[in-house]
Motif scaffolding. Sequence first.
Motif: not given
Length: 271
Positions: A128-149
Amino acid sequence: MVNWFQSQSPVFQAFLAGMFTWGVTAIGAAVVFGLLNVHRKLLDAMLGFAGGVMLAASYWSLLAPSIDVSAEQGWPSWLPPAVGFLLGGGFLYGLDRALPHLHLGLPEEKAEGPKTTWRRSVLLVTAITLHNIPEGLAVGVAFGGAGGETAVASLGSAVALALGIGIQNFPEGVAVALPLRGEGLSRLKSWMFGQASAVVEPVAAVLGAAVVVYAAPVLPFALSFAAGAMVYVVVEELIPETQQEGNDDLATLCLMLGFVVMMVLDVALAG
């Protein structure tokens, strides 16, 4: 509260979102304190729903923004999404081969990855932890993409993704904790293992947000990388798990429902 959240840095927003998705997993695992068992049909329905959420998020929250950013950065609009998507799937394939783990509902001899003396409970949590790595990355890049230049995605879209991931984390928490309880672990230990499987999400979310905020050119690749990793998890693990006990039609219908729920969340909150 909303204004306070909007004023925070994208990396801190991603951390808070990752803590939220971890918390929902912990709530799902807490079902073990009140129930002795969950019927397999219900579990397959919940896992199917989770798969639908992840598939929809992979396109609306990740691949579509990746295509837009690619065009803005001067790339062929198809190239970064294609490369990142395949790299994301390849990354999960590599983790599958490198880390011992056991999918839910399978006997211990069906464990994947290198041979190990790890206990069955540890192998289940690793899967299950293997699942959660891409889920966490997805959330992170989404917020980074919304707040970046290069902000082609809205903060609402990132919040929708976090909500969707959180919704589908509830059945994942249930799916880890209850089988462990059925194998004789105490309720507390079953819950501890269940919630621990998602501790990686805030870490991955911060990492994903930091990468796209401080290295903007990788944003389209990062978005599609997370999408590819999530699709790999759905096809390689979630869907097969829902097909083991003859609940194929129910799981498929719930997958479609999860897809629609995530699509509506993203479209409604992105405006």
